[in-house]
Design a protein around this motif. Structure first.
Motif, PDB file in Angstrom:
ATOM      1  N   ASP A 188      11.794  51.982  83.452  1.00 20.78           N
ATOM      2  CA  ASP A 188      12.705  52.358  84.530  1.00 20.78           C
ATOM      3  C   ASP A 188      14.080  52.670  83.952  1.00 20.78           C
ATOM      4  N   SER A 189      14.449  53.933  83.974  1.00 17.37           N
ATOM      5  CA  SER A 189      15.725  54.363  83.392  1.00 17.37           C
ATOM      6  C   SER A 189      16.935  53.846  84.160  1.00 17.37           C
ATOM      7  N   HIS A 190      16.729  53.322  85.374  1.00 14.60           N
ATOM      8  CA  HIS A 190      17.852  52.743  86.113  1.00 14.60           C
ATOM      9  C   HIS A 190      18.361  51.465  85.447  1.00 14.60           C
ATOM     10  N   ASP A 191      17.509  50.822  84.667  1.00 17.46           N
ATOM     11  CA  ASP A 191      17.868  49.599  83.956  1.00 17.46           C
ATOM     12  C   ASP A 191      18.305  49.968  82.545  1.00 17.46           C
ATOM     13  N   ALA A 192      19.531  49.640  82.214  1.00 17.48           N
ATOM     14  CA  ALA A 192      20.086  50.034  80.910  1.00 17.48           C
ATOM     15  C   ALA A 192      19.336  49.420  79.743  1.00 17.48           C
ATOM     16  N   ALA A 193      18.632  48.310  79.978  1.00 13.73           N
ATOM     17  CA  ALA A 193      17.907  47.647  78.897  1.00 13.73           C
ATOM     18  C   ALA A 193      16.469  48.121  78.777  1.00 13.73           C
ATOM     19  N   SER A 194      15.999  48.925  79.732  1.00 14.19           N
ATOM     20  CA  SER A 194      14.593  49.321  79.724  1.00 14.19           C
ATOM     21  C   SER A 194      14.326  50.389  78.663  1.00 14.19           C
ATOM     22  N   PRO A 195      13.291  50.192  77.855  1.00 15.72           N
ATOM     23  CA  PRO A 195      12.886  51.261  76.934  1.00 15.72           C
ATOM     24  C   PRO A 195      12.166  52.355  77.707  1.00 15.72           C
ATOM     25  N   CYS A 196      11.836  53.433  77.041  1.00 19.42           N
ATOM     26  CA  CYS A 196      10.961  54.448  77.620  1.00 19.42           C
ATOM     27  C   CYS A 196       9.687  54.502  76.780  1.00 19.42           C
ATOM     28  N   TYR A 197       8.756  55.327  77.189  1.00 21.50           N
ATOM     29  CA  TYR A 197       7.483  55.405  76.472  1.00 21.50           C
ATOM     30  C   TYR A 197       7.688  55.832  75.019  1.00 21.50           C
ATOM     31  N   HIS A 198       8.670  56.706  74.784  1.00 21.20           N
ATOM     32  CA  HIS A 198       8.930  57.192  73.422  1.00 21.20           C
ATOM     33  C   HIS A 198       9.458  56.079  72.523  1.00 21.20           C
ATOM     34  N   CYS A 199      10.203  55.115  73.091  1.00 18.85           N
ATOM     35  CA  CYS A 199      10.657  53.969  72.302  1.00 18.85           C
ATOM     36  C   CYS A 199       9.464  53.186  71.759  1.00 18.85           C
ATOM     37  N   LEU A 200       8.416  53.142  72.554  1.00 22.66           N
ATOM     38  CA  LEU A 200       7.221  52.382  72.201  1.00 22.66           C
ATOM     39  C   LEU A 200       6.312  53.157  71.259  1.00 22.66           C
ATOM     40  N   PHE A 201       6.076  54.431  71.576  1.00 18.60           N
ATOM     41  CA  PHE A 201       5.192  55.287  70.781  1.00 18.60           C
ATOM     42  C   PHE A 201       5.924  56.580  70.443  1.00 18.60           C
ATOM     43  N   PRO A 202       6.655  56.606  69.336  1.00 15.78           N
ATOM     44  CA  PRO A 202       7.378  57.827  68.967  1.00 15.78           C
ATOM     45  C   PRO A 202       6.435  59.019  68.849  1.00 15.78           C
ATOM     46  N   GLU A 203       6.888  60.128  69.381  1.00 17.01           N
ATOM     47  CA  GLU A 203       6.046  61.326  69.432  1.00 17.01           C
ATOM     48  C   GLU A 203       5.723  61.852  68.051  1.00 17.01           C
ATOM     49  N   GLU A 204       6.660  61.633  67.120  1.00 14.78           N
ATOM     50  CA  GLU A 204       6.458  62.166  65.774  1.00 14.78           C
ATOM     51  C   GLU A 204       5.689  61.212  64.876  1.00 14.78           C
ATOM     52  N   GLY A 205       5.276  60.055  65.421  1.00 16.57           N
ATOM     53  CA  GLY A 205       4.569  59.069  64.621  1.00 16.57           C
ATOM     54  C   GLY A 205       3.071  59.317  64.558  1.00 16.57           C
ATOM     55  N   ASP A 206       2.369  58.318  64.065  1.00 15.87           N
ATOM     56  CA  ASP A 206       0.921  58.424  63.909  1.00 15.87           C
ATOM     57  C   ASP A 206       0.154  57.787  65.061  1.00 15.87           C
ATOM     58  N   ALA A 207       0.894  57.213  66.023  1.00 15.35           N
ATOM     59  CA  ALA A 207       0.228  56.481  67.113  1.00 15.35           C
ATOM     60  C   ALA A 207      -0.344  57.457  68.121  1.00 15.35           C
ATOM     61  N   GLY A 208      -1.521  57.906  67.877  1.00  9.57           N
ATOM     62  CA  GLY A 208      -2.179  58.823  68.796  1.00  9.57           C
ATOM     63  C   GLY A 208      -3.430  58.191  69.373  1.00  9.57           C
ATOM     64  N   ASP A 209      -4.037  58.886  70.316  1.00  8.90           N
ATOM     65  CA  ASP A 209      -5.290  58.423  70.859  1.00  8.90           C
ATOM     66  C   ASP A 209      -6.119  59.635  71.237  1.00  8.90           C
ATOM     67  N   GLY A 210      -7.227  59.414  71.870  1.00 13.71           N
ATOM     68  CA  GLY A 210      -8.077  60.526  72.263  1.00 13.71           C
ATOM     69  C   GLY A 210      -8.780  60.209  73.557  1.00 13.71           C
ATOM     70  N   PRO A 211      -9.404  61.195  74.165  1.00  7.59           N
ATOM     71  CA  PRO A 211     -10.073  60.975  75.438  1.00  7.59           C
ATOM     72  C   PRO A 211     -11.341  60.157  75.271  1.00  7.59           C
ATOM     73  N   CYS A 212     -11.833  59.660  76.412  1.00  4.22           N
ATOM     74  CA  CYS A 212     -13.046  58.835  76.397  1.00  4.22           C
ATOM     75  C   CYS A 212     -14.253  59.603  75.865  1.00  4.22           C
ATOM     76  N   ALA A 213     -14.242  60.922  76.038  1.00  3.73           N
ATOM     77  CA  ALA A 213     -15.361  61.732  75.557  1.00  3.73           C
ATOM     78  C   ALA A 213     -15.503  61.650  74.046  1.00  3.73           C
TER      79      ALA A 213
END
Length: 252
Positions: free
Chosen positions: A165-190
């Motif tokens: 929640d960006s309304h909270d100054a202390a809240s991270p966003c999804y990118h803080c958790l899983f940087p887009e340029e990193g190796d943390a990827g996943d794939g579909p259930c298929a």
């Protein structure tokens, strides 16, 4: 604020009995607008529970059609839905559960300005997608529009949940958790497979957080909940906000 007639008081009586929700919280739910990205494994329980909980205006987005392999876990659809659009199929089931709400199916893949406009028109977004790129695009739109995001993921026997929640100054966003340029990827259930009830567990937890937030119950931010379905273990990890995050940090 939405008024509750006798029928609504009966329908939502088990919510109203909860002091944390009560009549005021149920009115907030009826006045709320939620955007569900994905009508598959996670989106199915999210859509059904938010509809039954009385979230007054729901938009469900998915450009895919129902296939036989989906029915192992995507409980918003059934055999009669095969070949139909997932958004329309889910919308019909949602309205069958609760015809007193408004459901808007969108059979498209939202991106760019179109995604941002839809996010900004809602009070809450639930990311029920199955790929890393979509999650980052939805996160960027939520940060830009300052709309809370409930994110879920499930694959194999493992699931995860987080509220941002960006309304909270202390809240991270999804990118803080899983940087887009990193190796943390996943794939579909298929690609990897998934235990069918696992998406129900994570989707239901997403619905819990969404109903709480929309009813006025403060969510717990800055935490990643991990569920190991093979061992039956839950654990939580604290996730701080990254000051250098290119999406929500000061430089952004």
């Amino acid at each position: 604020m939405e008024e509750l007639d006798d029928r609504a008081l009966l329908r939502y009586s088990r919510h109203i009995l909860l002091p944390e929700i009560d009549i005021a919280g149920q009115r907030r739910l009826l006045a709320a607008r939620a955007l569900i990205i994905g009508a598959g494994g996670l989106g199915s329980p999210v859509a059904l529970y938010l509809a039954s909980a009385g979230v007054g205006s729901l938009t469900i987005v998915d450009d895919d059609t129902v296939e036989l392999s989906n029915l192992q876990r995507q409980i918003a659809h059934d055999s009669a839905s095969l070949g139909q659009g997932k958004a329309e199929s889910a919308a019909r089931r949602m309205l069958a559960l609760n015809p007193a709400i408004a459901v808007r199916p969108l059979a498209e893949r939202l991106a760019g300005e179109r995604l941002l406009a839809e996010v900004a028109a809602h009070d809450l977004v639930l990311d029920c997608s199955d790929n890393f790129a979509t999650r980052h695009a939805v996160n960027r739109a939520c940060v830009a529009a300052r709309v809370p995001l409930v994110s879920g993921a499930a694959v194999r026997f493992s699931g995860q949940l987080a509220v941002f929640d960006s309304h909270d100054a202390a809240s991270p966003c999804y990118h803080c958790l899983f940087p887009e340029e990193g190796d943390a990827g996943d794939g579909p259930c298929a690609t990897f497979g998934v235990l069918s009830p696992l998406v129900g567990v994570i989707g239901s937890l997403q619905a819990v957080e969404a109903v709480k937030l929309l009813a006025g119950v403060a969510p717990r931010l800055g935490r990643l909940t991990l569920y190991d379905g093979l061992n039956g273990d839950f654990r939580q990890i604290r996730v701080p906000r990254d000051p250098g995050c290119p999406v929500c940090g000061s430089a952004a």
